[in-house]
Write an enzyme that holds these catalytic residues in place. Structure first.
Site, mmCIF file in Angstrom:
data_model
loop_
_atom_site.group_PDB
_atom_site.id
_atom_site.type_symbol
_atom_site.label_atom_id
_atom_site.label_comp_id
_atom_site.label_asym_id
_atom_site.label_seq_id
_atom_site.Cartn_x
_atom_site.Cartn_y
_atom_site.Cartn_z
ATOM 1 N N GLY A 11 0.824 -1.219 0.000
ATOM 2 C CA GLY A 11 0.000 0.000 0.000
ATOM 3 C C GLY A 11 0.854 1.264 0.000
ATOM 4 N N TYR A 12 0.183 2.381 0.096
ATOM 5 C CA TYR A 12 0.852 3.682 -0.029
ATOM 6 C C TYR A 12 1.893 3.894 1.082
ATOM 7 C CZ TYR A 12 1.130 8.850 -0.215
ATOM 8 O OH TYR A 12 1.546 10.153 -0.279
ATOM 9 N N LEU A 34 -3.733 -7.462 -1.443
ATOM 10 C CA LEU A 34 -3.827 -6.703 -2.713
ATOM 11 C C LEU A 34 -5.242 -6.196 -2.971
ATOM 12 C CD1 LEU A 34 -1.517 -8.873 -5.016
ATOM 13 C CD2 LEU A 34 -0.929 -6.821 -3.727
ATOM 14 N N ASP A 59 -5.298 -12.797 3.391
ATOM 15 C CA ASP A 59 -6.090 -11.899 4.226
ATOM 16 C C ASP A 59 -5.800 -12.199 5.697
ATOM 17 O OD1 ASP A 59 -8.163 -10.511 5.513
ATOM 18 O OD2 ASP A 59 -9.417 -10.699 3.718
ATOM 19 N N SER A 126 -4.215 7.244 13.346
ATOM 20 C CA SER A 126 -4.596 8.434 12.574
ATOM 21 C C SER A 126 -5.003 9.576 13.492
ATOM 22 C CB SER A 126 -5.778 8.043 11.688
ATOM 23 O OG SER A 126 -6.415 9.190 11.177
ATOM 24 N N THR A 128 -7.418 11.149 13.098
ATOM 25 C CA THR A 128 -8.883 11.099 13.163
ATOM 26 C C THR A 128 -9.368 10.784 14.590
ATOM 27 O OG1 THR A 128 -10.827 10.283 11.993
ATOM 28 C CG2 THR A 128 -9.175 8.653 12.519
ATOM 29 N N TYR A 151 -14.574 4.085 10.322
ATOM 30 C CA TYR A 151 -13.123 3.990 10.084
ATOM 31 C C TYR A 151 -12.363 4.572 11.282
ATOM 32 C CZ TYR A 151 -8.566 5.664 8.703
ATOM 33 O OH TYR A 151 -7.229 5.961 8.702
ATOM 34 N N LYS A 155 -9.771 2.852 14.419
ATOM 35 C CA LYS A 155 -8.430 3.274 14.866
ATOM 36 C C LYS A 155 -8.412 3.455 16.388
ATOM 37 C CE LYS A 155 -6.354 3.082 10.961
ATOM 38 N NZ LYS A 155 -5.422 1.981 10.709
ATOM 39 N N ASN A 200 -9.297 11.913 -1.455
ATOM 40 C CA ASN A 200 -8.380 12.833 -0.782
ATOM 41 C C ASN A 200 -7.950 13.973 -1.687
ATOM 42 O OD1 ASN A 200 -7.331 9.879 0.635
ATOM 43 N ND2 ASN A 200 -8.129 11.531 1.880
ATOM 44 N N ARG A 296 -18.205 19.430 2.976
ATOM 45 C CA ARG A 296 -18.342 17.967 2.921
ATOM 46 C C ARG A 296 -18.731 17.478 4.313
ATOM 47 N NH1 ARG A 296 -13.207 14.296 1.104
ATOM 48 N NH2 ARG A 296 -12.325 15.087 3.050
HETATM 49 N N1 UFG Z 1 -10.989 18.430 0.021
HETATM 50 C C1 UFG Z 1 -11.575 19.194 -0.965
HETATM 51 N N2 UFG Z 1 -11.889 18.598 -2.154
HETATM 52 C C2 UFG Z 1 -11.631 17.285 -2.403
HETATM 53 C C3 UFG Z 1 -11.023 16.503 -1.389
HETATM 54 C C4 UFG Z 1 -10.725 17.110 -0.180
HETATM 55 O O1 UFG Z 1 -11.834 20.387 -0.775
HETATM 56 O O2 UFG Z 1 -11.956 16.805 -3.500
HETATM 57 C C5 UFG Z 1 -10.645 19.077 1.298
HETATM 58 C C6 UFG Z 1 -11.398 18.457 2.473
HETATM 59 O O3 UFG Z 1 -12.639 19.088 2.639
HETATM 60 C C7 UFG Z 1 -10.421 18.698 3.612
HETATM 61 C C8 UFG Z 1 -9.053 18.667 2.948
HETATM 62 O O4 UFG Z 1 -9.280 18.855 1.562
HETATM 63 O O5 UFG Z 1 -10.626 19.950 4.140
HETATM 64 C C9 UFG Z 1 -8.328 17.356 3.155
HETATM 65 O O6 UFG Z 1 -9.190 16.288 2.779
HETATM 66 P P1 UFG Z 1 -8.679 14.796 2.597
HETATM 67 O O7 UFG Z 1 -9.855 13.963 2.193
HETATM 68 O O8 UFG Z 1 -7.464 14.753 1.747
HETATM 69 O O9 UFG Z 1 -8.188 14.418 4.047
HETATM 70 P P2 UFG Z 1 -9.010 14.364 5.411
HETATM 71 O O10 UFG Z 1 -8.312 15.307 6.320
HETATM 72 O O11 UFG Z 1 -10.448 14.530 5.245
HETATM 73 O O12 UFG Z 1 -8.826 12.847 5.743
HETATM 74 C C10 UFG Z 1 -7.700 12.413 6.363
HETATM 75 C C11 UFG Z 1 -7.405 10.941 6.039
HETATM 76 C C12 UFG Z 1 -8.399 10.032 6.696
HETATM 77 C C13 UFG Z 1 -8.636 10.410 8.132
HETATM 78 C C14 UFG Z 1 -8.995 11.867 8.251
HETATM 79 C C15 UFG Z 1 -9.191 12.306 9.661
HETATM 80 O O13 UFG Z 1 -7.409 10.719 4.642
HETATM 81 O O14 UFG Z 1 -7.887 8.713 6.631
HETATM 82 O O15 UFG Z 1 -7.940 12.624 7.711
HETATM 83 O O16 UFG Z 1 -9.545 13.630 9.731
HETATM 84 F F1 UFG Z 1 -9.621 9.687 8.686
#
Ligand code: UFG
Length: 340
Positions: A11-12, A34, A59, A126, A128, A151, A155, A200, A296
Site C-alpha cells: 500500500g501507499y 492486494l 487476508d 490516525s 482522526t 473507520y 483506529k 483525498n 463535505r
Molecule cells: N478536500 C476538498 N476537495 C476534495 C477533497 C478534499 O476540498 O476533493 C478538502 C477536504 O474538505 C479537507 C481537505 O481537503 O478539508 C483534506 O481532505 P482529505 O480527504 O485529503 O483528508 P481528510 O483530512 O479529510 O482525511 C484524512 C485521512 C483520513 C482520516 C482523516 C481524519 O485521509 O484517513 O484525515 O480527519 F480519517
C-alpha cells in the site's frame, strides 16, 4: 536480527516504509491481500533498494492462514501493521466491513504475536482519533473522542486493544497517529495509487491537473479559520515512512519508556485547502481548475499537531515542505499517466 513483518506493505504508506526499512538494513516480509494495492509495487521497491522483499498474499482475517505463514517465517521478531480499509465515506455506508476487517486482522495478529513471543509492534493510527479538537495544535494528550466515522472508530478501538494487550503481555507497542500524508518517493518509482475517483485532496488535485478530472471541488470556504478553508497538517510520505524506522529501532533497542506509546506524526504546520491549491500551482506551474462548493459532511474544521514529542522522544522531525510534497505528487502523477 529477525525479520520485520510489514502488513499492507504494497500500500501507499506500507511501500514507502518498506523502502526505508530495507535501506536501514532490515529484512522485510510483506503480507498484503492486494485489495487496495498492486503487486507491481514490489518491482518499484526492488528498483529503489536492490532488494525484493518476501511477499505473501493473503487476508489477515484468515487465522489459519496466518498460522501457516508464521510456520514458514519463524524468525519474525517485529510487526509494522498497516493493513486496513481506509475510506472514510465507505466506512459510513458499510460499517461492518470496517469493524470486521480492521479489528479481526489486528486481533489475529496479536493472538499469534503473543503466542510466538514477538515483542515489537508498530501500529498505523490516525489523527482522526482527535475528532474536532477543542484546542490547537493537538498533542498526544489531547482527549480522543467518539469518531465521526466507523473507520475512525476502528483506529480508536485498535489503540485500546493494543494498550490492553501491551499491559498484560510481553509486547511493546508504538502507535503512530498520522496527519495527512501526501507525495511520493523521490525516485517516483512508488507513490499513491488511489483506485477510482480519489477522496483525498492531493490525488484529486494531481488528477485534475492531469486532465482526468474536470475540476477540483473545494468543500467550503466559510469555516471559522483565517481564510475560511479547512486546515490540515500535510506531511511528506517519505518523512512519515522514516518515522516508522525510528519507532521500530526504539522498540528493538528497548528505549521505549512505556509498553504502549503514542506519537503524532505531522509537520506541526497547518495549511488551508486554498494554500495547498496555490502552492501546487506555484510549485508545478500548472493552473488548476477548481470551484468552491458546499461543505463535505464529516470534515473537521482544522487539525494540526504539536510536533515536539516525536522530536524529543524519537529524535524525528519532518524535513520536507508543502512545496516538496506537491511537486513530488505531481511528478508521480505525470510518470504514472505518461505526461511529459
Ligand atoms: N478536500 C476538498 N476537495 C476534495 C477533497 C478534499 O476540498 O476533493 C478538502 C477536504 O474538505 C479537507 C481537505 O481537503 O478539508 C483534506 O481532505 P482529505 O480527504 O485529503 O483528508 P481528510 O483530512 O479529510 O482525511 C484524512 C485521512 C483520513 C482520516 C482523516 C481524519 O485521509 O484517513 O484525515 O480527519 F480519517
Amino acid at each position: 536480527m529477525g525479520k520485520i513483518l510489514v502488513t499492507g506493505g504494497t500500500g501507499y504508506i506500507g511501500s514507502h516504509t518498506t523502502v526505508e526499512l530495507i535501506q536501514a538494513g532490515f529484512k522485510v516480509v510483506i503480507v498484503d491481500n492486494l485489495f487496495n494495492s498492486v503487486i507491481e509495487t514490489l518491482d518499484g521497491i526492488k528498483e529503489i533498494t536492490g532488494v525484493k522483499p518476501d511477499f505473501e498474499k493473503f487476508d489477515l482475517c484468515d487465522y489459519d492462514r496466518l498460522k501457516e505463514f508464521f510456520k514458514k517465517y519463524p524468525d519474525i521478531d517485529s510487526i509494522v501493521h498497516f493493513a486496513a480499509h481506509k475510506a472514510v465515506g465507505e466506512s459510513v455506508r458499510d460499517p461492518l466491513k470496517y469493524y470486521h476487517n480492521n479489528l479481526v486482522s489486528l486481533i489475529n495478529l496479536l493472538k499469534i504475536a503473543t503466542k510466538k513471543n514477538i515483542k515489537n509492534f508498530v501500529f498505523s493510527s490516525s489523527c482522526t482519533v482527535y475528532g474536532e479538537p477543542e484546542e490547537l495544535p493537538v498533542t498526544e494528550e489531547t482527549p480522543t473522542k467518539g469518531q465521526a466515522s466507523p473507520y475512525g472508530n476502528t483506529k480508536s478501538i485498535s489503540e485500546e486493544i493494543l494498550r490492553d494487550v501491551a499491559k498484560t503481555h510481553d509486547i511493546n507497542v508504538i502507535s503512530l497517529r498520522y496527519f495527512n500524508p501526501v507525495g511520493a518517493h523521490d525516485s517516483i518509482l512508488i507513490g499513491e495509487l488511489p483506485l477510482g475517483k480519489p477522496e483525498n485532496l492531493v490525488p484529486y488535485i494531481t488528477q485534475t491537473a492531469a486532465g482526468i478530472r474536470k475540476e477540483l471541488k473545494i468543500f467550503g470556504n466559510d469555516y471559522d479559520t483565517p481564510d475560511g478553508y479547512n486546515i490540515r497538517d500535510y506531511i511528506h510520505i517519505v518523512d512519515l515512512a522514516k518515522a516508522h524506522v525510528v519507532a521500530l529501532k526504539r522498540l528493538l533497542e528497548k528505549k521505549n519508556k512505556l509498553e504502549f506509546e503514542i506519537y503524532n506524526l505531522g509537520t506541526g504546520k497547518g495549511s488551508s485547502t486554498m494554500e495547498v491549491v496555490k502552492t501546487f500551482e506555484k510549485a508545478t506551474g500548472q493552473k488548476l481548475n477548481y470551484r468552491i462548493v458546499g461543505r463535505r459532511p464529516g470534515d473537521v474544521v482544522a487539525v494540526y499537531t504539536d510536533a515536539s514529542l516525536a522530536e524529543e522522544e524519537l529524535g524525528w522531525k519532518a524535513q520536507r515542505t508543502l512545496e516538496d510534497m506537491l511537486k513530488s505528487a505531481w511528478e508521480w502523477e505525470k510518470k504514472y499517466r505518461n505526461i511529459q
